[in-house]
Design a protein around this motif. Sequence first.
Motif, short mmCIF file in Angstrom:
data_model
loop_
_atom_site.label_atom_id
_atom_site.label_comp_id
_atom_site.label_asym_id
_atom_site.label_seq_id
_atom_site.Cartn_x
_atom_site.Cartn_y
_atom_site.Cartn_z
N LEU A 33 0.78 -1.15 0.16
CA LEU A 33 -0.13 -0.16 -0.14
C LEU A 33 0.79 0.96 0.13
O LEU A 33 1.84 1.35 0.91
N TRP A 34 0.42 2.15 -0.88
CA TRP A 34 1.36 3.27 -0.91
C TRP A 34 0.43 4.45 -0.47
O TRP A 34 -0.77 4.88 -0.88
N SER A 35 1.19 5.46 0.14
CA SER A 35 0.63 6.78 0.47
C SER A 35 1.89 7.85 -0.01
O SER A 35 2.68 7.95 0.66
N GLY A 36 1.40 8.68 -0.85
CA GLY A 36 2.33 9.77 -1.02
C GLY A 36 2.48 10.81 0.12
O GLY A 36 3.44 11.54 0.09
N ASN A 37 1.45 11.04 0.65
CA ASN A 37 1.46 11.79 2.00
C ASN A 37 0.79 11.07 3.29
O ASN A 37 -0.30 11.08 2.99
#
Length: 246
Positions: A185-189
């Motif tokens: 899972l990716w969160s840019g912020n």
Amino acid sequence: AVPGIVWDFAKEAHNEKDLDYKLARLRYLRDADPFRHLVTVHDDDKNYGSGVFDALVDFRTDQQHDQFRAKVLEQRSQKAWPVMNSEFGYEQGAGGPEDKTYAVVQSPEAFAIRAWEVAMAGGYTAYYHTHTAWDVLRIDINPPGYRLFGLLRRFFETTNYWELSPTSNSAGPWMLENPGHEYLLWSGNSAGPGLELPKDAEGMKVRWFRPLTGEELEGGTVPSGTRTLTPPGAWDGTPVVLHLKR
């Protein structure tokens, strides 16, 4: 016989308008290479979309400078084969944004984030530096982007990435998944209420990764009933990857 060789037809192959010529060159490569090296065509969306390359190349190579994730998802939906965005940015020289041999450059960090966007869509990437990609070669430099792209590679080598497929959701965290076995899972912020977890995440091992620094943190396993996980406090507001594995 060197296994790392890939035949890549042209650069901006759409500029060659004679389709018969292109197809003949691809057939020649197939017929003349006894080692069956991989074959691709760089940036020829119209002909890829029509399917005329399907039997002659092994994977799709594109050049896309925006909507990195969306474009890879679109191209993966057209045909089940590897998709590579081989030209999505150019790292600036050590002197900053004006240190360039081409009209456009990005900071090392911005360029690396683009690579993560491609990878989180199930695509493959390539690396460009302004002083090794164009008309000026400065082989004495060690760009910061080398390390950042190395971190991306190091992370994915700890996963079974070849078994992972992207979800198409536009809201919430971007995700690569092998349902029931592994999730990225990716969160840019990473600021906010936390990353929403897959329904079957309970009991999976938790690992946090910071793409721009290489920092890692093991987080035990997902407790029963947990629906979201929040990155470490010191990482607030920075790009973060959550790795869940059974």
